[in-house]
Write an enzyme that holds these catalytic residues in place. Structure first.
Site, mmCIF file in Angstrom:
data_model
loop_
_atom_site.group_PDB
_atom_site.id
_atom_site.type_symbol
_atom_site.label_atom_id
_atom_site.label_comp_id
_atom_site.label_asym_id
_atom_site.label_seq_id
_atom_site.Cartn_x
_atom_site.Cartn_y
_atom_site.Cartn_z
ATOM 1 N N SER A 77 7.874 -4.687 6.664
ATOM 2 C CA SER A 77 7.478 -5.604 7.739
ATOM 3 C C SER A 77 8.324 -6.867 7.811
ATOM 4 C CB SER A 77 6.009 -5.970 7.571
ATOM 5 O OG SER A 77 5.259 -4.803 7.375
ATOM 6 N N ASP A 130 6.251 -2.938 10.816
ATOM 7 C CA ASP A 130 4.795 -2.711 10.920
ATOM 8 C C ASP A 130 4.317 -2.653 12.374
ATOM 9 O OD1 ASP A 130 5.359 -5.408 11.170
ATOM 10 O OD2 ASP A 130 3.753 -6.109 9.854
ATOM 11 N N ARG A 134 0.829 -1.195 0.000
ATOM 12 C CA ARG A 134 0.000 0.000 0.000
ATOM 13 C C ARG A 134 0.864 1.245 0.000
ATOM 14 N NH1 ARG A 134 -5.230 0.458 3.159
ATOM 15 N NH2 ARG A 134 -4.731 -1.555 4.017
HETATM 16 C C1 G6P Z 1 -1.090 -3.411 8.944
HETATM 17 C C2 G6P Z 1 0.098 -2.849 8.257
HETATM 18 C C3 G6P Z 1 0.833 -3.814 7.399
HETATM 19 C C4 G6P Z 1 1.001 -5.070 8.171
HETATM 20 C C5 G6P Z 1 -0.340 -5.627 8.386
HETATM 21 C C6 G6P Z 1 -0.350 -6.994 8.909
HETATM 22 O O1 G6P Z 1 -2.215 -3.119 8.251
HETATM 23 O O2 G6P Z 1 -0.165 -1.669 7.609
HETATM 24 O O3 G6P Z 1 2.052 -3.323 7.015
HETATM 25 O O4 G6P Z 1 1.951 -5.915 7.650
HETATM 26 O O5 G6P Z 1 -1.061 -4.790 9.249
HETATM 27 O O6 G6P Z 1 -1.457 -7.554 8.456
HETATM 28 P P1 G6P Z 1 -1.649 -8.736 7.397
HETATM 29 O O7 G6P Z 1 -2.746 -9.447 8.027
HETATM 30 O O8 G6P Z 1 -1.962 -8.090 6.116
HETATM 31 O O9 G6P Z 1 -0.367 -9.503 7.419
HETATM 32 C C1 BGC Z 2 8.255 -10.316 10.332
HETATM 33 C C2 BGC Z 2 8.046 -9.128 11.220
HETATM 34 C C3 BGC Z 2 6.683 -8.575 11.004
HETATM 35 C C4 BGC Z 2 5.633 -9.627 11.150
HETATM 36 C C5 BGC Z 2 4.246 -9.114 10.950
HETATM 37 C C6 BGC Z 2 7.132 -11.295 10.504
HETATM 38 O O1 BGC Z 2 7.258 -12.345 9.626
HETATM 39 O O2 BGC Z 2 9.470 -10.948 10.629
HETATM 40 O O3 BGC Z 2 9.035 -8.153 10.960
HETATM 41 O O4 BGC Z 2 6.491 -7.534 11.916
HETATM 42 O O5 BGC Z 2 5.874 -10.666 10.285
HETATM 43 O O6 BGC Z 2 4.014 -8.631 9.692
#
Ligand code: G6P
Ligand code: BGC
Ligand code: G6P
Ligand code: BGC
Length: 914
Positions: free
Chosen positions: A580, A634, A516
């Site tokens: 992330s 994140d 995003r």
């Molecule tokens: C948030 C952040 C993302 C993050 C995500 C995790 O919305 O903006 O950067 O990685 O949460 O959620 P998801 O379920 O998409 O892994």
């Molecule tokens: C990453 C982290 C991240 C998490 C959530 C993990 O796999 O190592 O850096 O914060 O995922 O997205």
């Protein structure tokens, strides 16, 4: 020989009186037990209790373990169903425990004799039918309530929720039940009915239910007594030095089954025993309980009549009818005053004179008095045993009591109490009648059993929490960090937003399920406001698995596109980059990727500074410029997003595709960063918890299989047990194994079921939604090519629950570890804090959040935690970090230019003066 002069009122000639008194007295004499005899009964009961404990079930008194380890402590809560079978009636009850209060609703059902003595299947089908009616009545057919089953017969238990019927007692004799688990029989009957479901948590004897019911009111209650249709006692016994106590169902009704009461058994008792449905068994019960007292009286009356001492020697058919003289008549006759005994006798078809009435009353009195005295002698043995167990000179104890005989008979309770007092003078025994029957107790036991289950789970979770705390410390130490599983990465973010941030920023957000790009405008007109616009861009598989150059070219291209659309290609806006993945940082605008996680595996990026790679890609394009001021994880972005709304936020966690947490640590504890003052946010990278083997005890074969098939075997082991990318796959692997063993889908395994990734975590969320769960499950399973039966639905949904519950519990343990650390750092007795959370699993699963919050609160009780969902992703937080960085850089630029001019001035001055 007993001689009393109580028949002076009798309307007969004096010589006849003497002879009558003599003969009636003689007949009743064996019922009058001397103090010595009662002492002997007490001693035999005591010996019986000891023998039962030693021989485990094979002696006259069975001493059955109940698996109830403690009485209620007032913390029980929730709604429970209680089913109560074995007394005069069958009762279904709903109990709602709330703040030390119990609300009860019940309905009584009769069990017809032909059902009591029919087949087991008929009996349990009948119970299921009554339950169905009750649930209709309560409007709770779909509630799937936890239930406690009071089953007032001797049961061999191996756990709180199984009970094998040893033998029927009282009026029951349904076939195919003895030797079988009554809980399974009830479950099967419910299944046959296929109309509602119950979670049968506990099966309990009525004595145990009664003890629990009364202990809810009086914590000194550690004995349960039933003096009703049958008789029995349970009490809290010291089972071993460690576990301390368990409630033992004595089944004292069996005293004498080995002949030990033969010296006090009268010919009338023998007759009653011979005519019963279980001759030779329950000999003590047959002398003392409601089901038999009336019969004993009838036998005596028959004998007296045959001897011409009653009813003018006229033996009627009625008098010869077994069961005609019920125990309730005994109570009524002995209540005497207003009741005309003659009218009761008439009701029974026995035409008696006034004198007959007096004799009948005498007989009733002798029989009931003996019963109460025998129970008193038994009780004296029990309380003395408890007193000696505890090595006390004096014992204060309460006995919870129930049963029609105790409650309705005018003298039973008094005689029982007096006898107990005389025979156990070192004990002060209070008898507390149970108001609501043992159903409430069964519900309480179910609540306690659930709590015990939760406690044992908490035991494991507490262990994990402690281990996690040790790992946190290890990751923070300079010498221990290199070998620590938790990398505890400094983020160079030192405070949460303070409301002074402002400006126009770009945020890139890469690494979750979506890539995003956002524009975040923070302004200060009257109050701080944030405006955000965002766009989601694709990150195709070939890009995230291709070369690093391609990946960053793609990111730069999307950013160019976004700027063009925003019409800002000519501006050089500050950019915050949410990335992330685990990054080593020495400053805010630099991040060396340690290792890829989740789905990403672009070549040539690990070990590189991702800010540099992105800058390079932007420069290569040359069509716009960007100032990347901060790279943030994140979790950090989430903490900052939530910190914008709640200044108390000092933890950020993600439960999504991957999982991770960050929190504000005291700088003095972070060995890897210079300085002791203030705090810095540390990215724990908790997904790697267990990578050093620490979680091996709790990893299952399915976890290992997931790891073997992943792009990063041996890494992120905690993440693989709990996060969204893996949970669906865990469920699929479990289902495949269950199908192979023929437990689901009639053993059929379809190619779809064998396909990796076919069962997704979003499916777990859909199935666990209580409303549309079933139809969703059908749809999902049909897509897996299987034709599920109703049982399959329930099994699949149970597997989903197990997997998602484990995830919430494990995350709770780790989060509790962080909260404990914060509490310790601050040195406060009670921690008040906010945890910012984001991630698709947490947001989409219908019960995940609630389970997580509950488990955390249980693990760290002295904490007020607010869980704050990040509404706008971590992009906003990244912009906040950028705003701070921008301000610092901007003000430091002014500072440097100011310093330079001062320096220049001084050098001029210097030059001039010297
Ligand atoms: C948030 C952040 C993302 C993050 C995500 C995790 O919305 O903006 O950067 O990685 O949460 O959620 P998801 O379920 O998409 O892994
Ligand atoms: C990453 C982290 C991240 C998490 C959530 C993990 O796999 O190592 O850096 O914060 O995922 O997205
Ligand atoms: C309580 C319980 C029943 C129990 C009964 C004994 O009320 O709830 O399960 O069996 O007492 O009483 P009764 O006199 O009916 O046998
Ligand atoms: C049963 C016990 C029960 C008692 C009171 C006896 O016949 O064997 O299990 O507690 O009756 O209902």
């Amino acid at each position: 020989m007993c001689h009393h002069n109580r028949f002076l009122l009798l309307n007969v000639a004096k010589s006849d009186i003497i002879s009558l008194v003599f003969q009636v007295d003689e007949t009743l004499c064996p019922f009058k037990l001397s103090q010595e005899q009662l002492q002997l009964v007490k001693a035999r009961m005591r010996a019986g209790l000891e023998a039962g404990l030693k021989t485990k079930g094979s002696s006259a008194i069975k001493m059955l373990p109940s698996y109830v380890y403690r009485t209620p402590d007032g913390t029980e809560h929730g709604k429970y169903l209680a089913l109560d079978l074995g007394g005069t009636n069958f009762r279904a009850m709903m109990v709602n425990f709330k703040r030390q209060n119990a609300r009860l609703y019940h309905k009584i059902y009769t069990i017809p004799l032909e059902i009591m003595q029919g087949t087991g299947e008929e009996l349990f089908d009948h119970i299921a039918q009554c339950v169905s009616d009750f649930l209709d009545y309560m409007g709770m057919k779909n509630a799937h309530l936890p239930a406690g089953f009071t089953f007032s017969f001797p049961c061999e238990q191996t756990a709180i929720d199984t009970g094998t019927l040893v033998s029927w007692t009282k009026g029951y004799k349904a076939t195919d039940c003895e030797g079988h688990d009554v809980v399974s029989m009830l479950r099967e009957a419910i299944k046959r009915r296929n109309e509602f479901d119950l979670d049968i948590v506990a099966v309990v004897n009525d004595t145990v239910g009664t003890m629990m019911s009364c202990a809810y009111e009086d914590p000194q209650c550690e004995i349960g007594l039933i003096a009703g249709t049958g008789t029995n006692v349970c009490y809290m016994e010291e089972v071993d030095a460690e576990l301390s106590k368990m409630c033992i169902n004595t089944e004292w009704g069996g005293l004498g089954d080995d002949g030990s009461l033969d010296d006090i058994i009268t010919p009338y008792d023998m007759e009653v025993n011979q005519n019963s449905i279980n001759p030779g068994r329950q000999r003590f019960e047959k002398l003392t309980s409601g089901m038999y007292l009336g019969e004993i009286v009838r036998q005596v009356l028959l004998d007296l009549t045959r001897g011409g001492l009653l009813f003018r020697g006229h033996v009627t058919e009625t008098l010869k009818t077994p069961g005609i003289f019920e125990t309730k008549y005994l109570s009524q006759i002995e209540r005497w005053e207003k009741l005309c005994v003659r009218s009761i006798l008439q009701q029974l078809g026995l035409k008696g004179t006034c004198d007959d009435s007096i004799i009948v009353k005498e007989v009733c009195g002798a029989v009931s008095r003996r019963a109460a005295q025998l129970c008193g002698a038994g009780m004296a043995a029990v309380v003395d045993k408890i007193r000696e167990n505890r090595g006390l000179d004096h014992l204060n104890i309460t006995v919870g009591v129930d049963g029609a005989l105790y409650k309705l008979h005018p003298h039973f309770s008094r005689v029982l109490k007096d006898t107990t007092e005389v025979l156990a003078p070192q004990c002060n025994v209070t008898f507390l009648p149970s108001e609501e029957g043992s159903g409430k107790g069964a519900a309480l036991i179910s609540a306690v059993a659930r709590q015990m289950h939760a406690d044992s789970l908490s035991g494991t979770l507490l262990d994990i929490m402690q281990q996690f705390r040790r790992e946190l410390a290890k990751g923070l130490g300079r010498d221990t960090n290199p070998t620590a599983a938790l990398k505890m990465l400094p983020t160079f973010v030192r405070s949460i937003p303070d409301g002074s941030e402002k400006g126009d920023f770009i945020a890139l957000d890469l690494g979750g399920s979506n890539f995003r790009i956002l524009r975040v405008k923070v302004s200060h007109e009257k109050k701080q406001t944030v405006q955000m616009e965002s766009q989601i861009y694709d990150t195709p598989e070939d890009i995230i698995h291709g070369s690093g150059t391609r990946l960053f070219d793609h990111v730069a291209e999307c950013l160019g596109d976004f700027m063009e659309k925003q019409n800002i290609k000519d501006k050089k806006l500050p950019v915050g980059f949410t990335f992330s993945f685990p990054c080593q940082q020495t400053k805010l605008d630099e991040g060396f990727l340690i290792t890829w996680t989740k789905r990403f595996k672009a070549g040539g990026v690990e070990g590189m500074d991702v800010v540099k790679l992105l800058n390079k890609a932007i420069k290569k394009r040359g069509d716009y410029d960007a100032d990347i001021m901060a790279v943030v994880n994140d979790t950090v972005g989430t903490m900052m997003t939530c910190g914008f709304d709640d200044q108390r936020c000092e933890v950020g966690i993600i439960i999504g595709t991957g999982t991770n947490a960050c929190y504000m640590e005291e700088l003095r504890n972070i060995d890897l960063v210079e300085g002791d003052e203030g705090r810095m946010c540390v990215n724990t990278e908790w997904g790697a918890f267990g990578d050093d083997g620490r979680l091996e005890d709790i990893r299952t074969e399915f976890d290992r299989e997931i790891d073997r098939g992943s792009i990063n075997p041996g890494k992120q082991l905690f993440e693989k047990m709990v996060s969204g990318m893996y949970m669906g796959e865990l469920v699929r692997l479990i289902l495949v194994k269950m199908a192979r063993e023929g437990l689901v889908f009639e053993g059929r395994i379809t190619p779809e079921l064998l396909t990796k990734g076919k069962f997704e975590t979003k499916h777990i969320s859909a199935i666990e939604k209580s409303k549309e769960g079933l139809s969703k499950a059908r749809e999902i399973l049909t897509r897996l090519g299987v034709e599920p039966s109703t049982d399959d639905f329930s099994l699949v949904s149970q597997v989903c629950t197990v997997v998602s519950f484990r995830s919430a519990n494990l995350i709770a343990a780790a989060l509790a570890g962080i909260l404990m650390r914060l509490k310790e750092n601050k040195g406060v007795a009670r921690l008040r804090t906010t945890v910012g959370i984001d991630g698709s699993l947490y947001k989409m699963h219908p019960q995940y959040a609630r389970r997580l919050h509950k488990a955390v609160r249980r693990l760290v009780p002295d904490t007020d935690v607010r869980f704050l969902l990040s509404e706008s992703g971590s992009g906003k937080g990244a912009a906040m970090v950028t705003a701070v960085a921008y301000r610092l850089t901007y003000s430091s630029r002014i500072f440097w230019s100011y310093l330079q001019s001062v320096h220049a001035f001084f050098s001029i001055y210097h030059r001039n003066v010297f």
